[in-house]
Design an enzyme around this catalytic site. Structure first.
Site, PDB file in Angstrom:
ATOM      1  N   GLY A  12       0.841  -1.206   0.000  1.00 37.12           N
ATOM      2  CA  GLY A  12       0.000   0.000   0.000  1.00 37.12           C
ATOM      3  C   GLY A  12       0.868   1.245   0.000  1.00 37.12           C
ATOM      4  O   GLY A  12       1.833   1.328   0.750  1.00 37.12           O
ATOM      5  N   ARG A  73       1.034  -5.104  -5.061  1.00 38.73           N
ATOM      6  CA  ARG A  73       1.124  -6.239  -4.137  1.00 38.73           C
ATOM      7  C   ARG A  73       1.366  -7.467  -5.007  1.00 38.73           C
ATOM      8  O   ARG A  73       0.682  -7.651  -6.012  1.00 38.73           O
ATOM      9  CB  ARG A  73      -0.162  -6.394  -3.348  1.00 38.73           C
ATOM     10  CG  ARG A  73      -0.474  -5.194  -2.449  1.00 38.73           C
ATOM     11  CD  ARG A  73      -1.575  -5.543  -1.450  1.00 38.73           C
ATOM     12  NE  ARG A  73      -2.120  -4.359  -0.805  1.00 38.73           N
ATOM     13  CZ  ARG A  73      -1.581  -3.763   0.261  1.00 38.73           C
ATOM     14  NH1 ARG A  73      -0.461  -4.224   0.782  1.00 38.73           N
ATOM     15  NH2 ARG A  73      -2.150  -2.701   0.797  1.00 38.73           N
ATOM     16  N   ASP A 104       4.822  -4.745   5.986  1.00 36.97           N
ATOM     17  CA  ASP A 104       5.065  -6.132   6.337  1.00 36.97           C
ATOM     18  C   ASP A 104       5.420  -7.045   5.143  1.00 36.97           C
ATOM     19  O   ASP A 104       6.434  -7.744   5.144  1.00 36.97           O
ATOM     20  CB  ASP A 104       3.755  -6.598   6.985  1.00 36.97           C
ATOM     21  CG  ASP A 104       3.875  -7.894   7.689  1.00 36.97           C
ATOM     22  OD1 ASP A 104       4.552  -7.919   8.714  1.00 36.97           O
ATOM     23  OD2 ASP A 104       3.316  -8.886   7.179  1.00 36.97           O
ATOM     24  N   THR A 126       4.430   2.742   5.562  1.00 34.68           N
ATOM     25  CA  THR A 126       3.030   2.298   5.634  1.00 34.68           C
ATOM     26  C   THR A 126       2.274   3.207   6.598  1.00 34.68           C
ATOM     27  O   THR A 126       2.822   3.616   7.627  1.00 34.68           O
ATOM     28  CB  THR A 126       2.905   0.832   6.113  1.00 34.68           C
ATOM     29  OG1 THR A 126       1.547   0.593   6.524  1.00 34.68           O
ATOM     30  CG2 THR A 126       3.794   0.496   7.290  1.00 34.68           C
ATOM     31  N   ASP A 128       0.027   2.274   8.457  1.00 34.85           N
ATOM     32  CA  ASP A 128      -0.502   1.471   9.569  1.00 34.85           C
ATOM     33  C   ASP A 128       0.309   1.557  10.863  1.00 34.85           C
ATOM     34  O   ASP A 128      -0.188   1.203  11.922  1.00 34.85           O
ATOM     35  CB  ASP A 128      -0.605  -0.005   9.149  1.00 34.85           C
ATOM     36  CG  ASP A 128      -1.525  -0.198   7.959  1.00 34.85           C
ATOM     37  OD1 ASP A 128      -2.461   0.607   7.806  1.00 34.85           O
ATOM     38  OD2 ASP A 128      -1.309  -1.153   7.186  1.00 34.85           O
ATOM     39  N   ASP A 130       2.536  -0.409  11.817  1.00 31.68           N
ATOM     40  CA  ASP A 130       2.434  -1.765  12.369  1.00 31.68           C
ATOM     41  C   ASP A 130       3.733  -2.559  12.271  1.00 31.68           C
ATOM     42  O   ASP A 130       3.714  -3.786  12.272  1.00 31.68           O
ATOM     43  CB  ASP A 130       1.297  -2.533  11.662  1.00 31.68           C
ATOM     44  CG  ASP A 130       1.531  -2.669  10.165  1.00 31.68           C
ATOM     45  OD1 ASP A 130       2.423  -1.981   9.621  1.00 31.68           O
ATOM     46  OD2 ASP A 130       0.818  -3.463   9.530  1.00 31.68           O
ATOM     47  N   ARG A 172      -4.953  -1.959   9.086  1.00 38.41           N
ATOM     48  CA  ARG A 172      -4.777  -3.404   8.932  1.00 38.41           C
ATOM     49  C   ARG A 172      -5.029  -4.080  10.279  1.00 38.41           C
ATOM     50  O   ARG A 172      -6.133  -3.977  10.776  1.00 38.41           O
ATOM     51  CB  ARG A 172      -3.398  -3.723   8.355  1.00 38.41           C
ATOM     52  CG  ARG A 172      -3.390  -4.954   7.474  1.00 38.41           C
ATOM     53  CD  ARG A 172      -2.158  -5.032   6.623  1.00 38.41           C
ATOM     54  NE  ARG A 172      -0.956  -4.969   7.414  1.00 38.41           N
ATOM     55  CZ  ARG A 172      -0.179  -6.001   7.681  1.00 38.41           C
ATOM     56  NH1 ARG A 172      -0.480  -7.177   7.211  1.00 38.41           N
ATOM     57  NH2 ARG A 172       0.907  -5.869   8.397  1.00 38.41           N
TER      58      ARG A 172
HETATM   59  O1  F6P Z   1      -1.326  -1.271   4.584  1.00 38.16           O
HETATM   60  C1  F6P Z   1      -1.964  -0.095   4.218  1.00 38.16           C
HETATM   61  C2  F6P Z   1      -3.416  -0.329   4.006  1.00 38.16           C
HETATM   62  O2  F6P Z   1      -4.003   0.881   3.595  1.00 38.16           O
HETATM   63  C3  F6P Z   1      -4.173  -0.907   5.207  1.00 38.16           C
HETATM   64  O3  F6P Z   1      -4.490   0.078   6.152  1.00 38.16           O
HETATM   65  C4  F6P Z   1      -5.361  -1.530   4.538  1.00 38.16           C
HETATM   66  O4  F6P Z   1      -5.887  -2.581   5.322  1.00 38.16           O
HETATM   67  C5  F6P Z   1      -4.779  -2.048   3.254  1.00 38.16           C
HETATM   68  O5  F6P Z   1      -3.624  -1.289   2.993  1.00 38.16           O
HETATM   69  C6  F6P Z   1      -5.673  -1.949   2.043  1.00 38.16           C
HETATM   70  O6  F6P Z   1      -5.023  -2.580   0.992  1.00 38.16           O
HETATM   71  P1  F6P Z   1      -5.379  -2.492  -0.546  1.00 38.16           P
HETATM   72  O7  F6P Z   1      -4.704  -1.258  -1.087  1.00 38.16           O
HETATM   73  O8  F6P Z   1      -4.782  -3.712  -1.134  1.00 38.16           O
HETATM   74  O9  F6P Z   1      -6.855  -2.397  -0.650  1.00 38.16           O
END
Ligand code: F6P
Length: 320
Positions: A12, A73, A104, A126, A128, A130, A172
């Site tokens: 992300g 991703r 992560d 990120t 998050d 996290d 997340r």
């Molecule tokens: O890791 C960043 C994040 O925005 C999280 O907060 C969220 O759960 C996830 O990515 C959403 O991912 P995607 O962009 O794959 O929808």
């Protein structure tokens, strides 16, 4: 000795990723290295979408949100053959080390590459917050400010209508965004993994706040609760009618805050210095408060970051 390094952003996107890439590029060039940008994270590494970056390539990028290198991703990067193909592409360009910026999943990719002989160093990018071992990840501060600004606006309308606003934030599996937002906006309730979800306590708090205030705010971390169902309960069982708002991807966008730009700049320099001055690999850079240090990626991935969230929760409860 490292001569050519690659840099990528993955997972992300987070505000401040551009500032981190800029820092890696500028400091690497200052130390006599060639730098290559890998587009769309590990996907671009696999597909060989790699280009040389110069000082000018990162001009006027510092204050922009998103990532100009692109991101993706790529769960398939867990496959050995996919990584082998990616490494072949690095060899074509003579890249001996890679700086990976992300969360992560990005860290896991960097660790796997390191085990296959490519020197890697990861930078936490990120929203998050996290990643264990670092007080802050790049992007968290900006996302937090975005969430706070949004909730401040929601408070205006919920006060006017005597409503309860239930706001879902990202994170997340980490409650940092939720709890920091809750403290910053003076919310009535916060729901996140670390503190759990207690419906009766929420009903009690909202009912209590209706005695002295004309609105209530509940901050809920994503994946914790069906906020529409919660709104139904709050509307039925408290004096407030409830409305829900999912902040969603707005939290990932926008110009990075000054704090994120500075953190990204410090971390980029530290990553490059580590590659040049040490033999470390499979490590990540971390904000230890006073200094930017390095830590084995395994420790960052497997570490437990619950304690600081619970500390913040104590503050939240004292102030409610
Ligand atoms: O890791 C960043 C994040 O925005 C999280 O907060 C969220 O759960 C996830 O990515 C959403 O991912 P995607 O962009 O794959 O929808």
């Amino acid at each position: 000795m490292v001569k050519k390094i690659g840099v990528l952003t993955s997972g992300g996107d987070a505000p401040g990723m551009n500032a981190a890439v800029r820092s890696v590029v500028r400091s690497a060039i200052a130390l006599g290295l060639e730098v290559y940008g890998i587009h769309d994270g590990y996907l671009g590494m696999y597909e060989g979408r790699i280009e040389r970056l110069y000082r000018k390539s990162v001009s006027e990028k510092m204050g922009h949100g998103g990532t100009f290198l692109g991101t993706a991703r790529l769960p398939e990067f867990a496959d050995q053959e996919v990584r082998e193909k990616a490494i072949e592409n690095l060899r074509i360009y003579g890249i001996d080390a890679v700086v990976t910026i992300g969360g992560d999943g990005t860290y896991r990719g960097a660790l796997a590459l390191s085990k296959m002989g490519i020197r890697t160093i990861a930078i936490p990018g990120t929203i998050d917050n996290d990643i264990a071992g670092t007080k802050f990840t790049i992007g968290f501060d900006t996302a937090l400010n975005t969430a706070v600004e949004a909730v401040d606006k929601l408070r205006d309308t919920s006060s006017s209508h005597r409503r309860c606003s239930i706001v879902e934030v990202m994170g997340r599996n980490c409650g940092d965004l939720a709890i920091w937002t809750a403290i910053a906006v003076g919310a009535e309730c916060v729901i996140c993994k670390e503190t759990g979800f207690n419906l009766e306590e929420i009903i009690e708090n909202v009912t209590k706040s209706a005695k002295s205030k004309n609105h209530a705010i509940i901050i809920a971390a994503e994946h914790m609760v069906d906020i529409n169902e919660l709104a139904r309960e709050v509307s039925e069982r408290t004096p407030f009618e409830a409305r829900t708002t999912v902040l969603g991807y707005i939290q990932r966008g926008g110009c990075p805050s000054a704090k994120d730009r500075v953190l990204a700049s410090e971390m980029g320099v530290k990553a490059v210095q580590t590659l040049v001055e040490t033999d470390e690999t499979g490590v990540c850079v971390c904000d230890e408060g006073e200094i930017i240090a390095t830590l084995p990626i395994e420790k960052a991935i497997n570490g437990d970051d619950t304690a600081p969230v619970l500390e913040k929760y104590k503050v939240f409860k004292m102030l409610w």
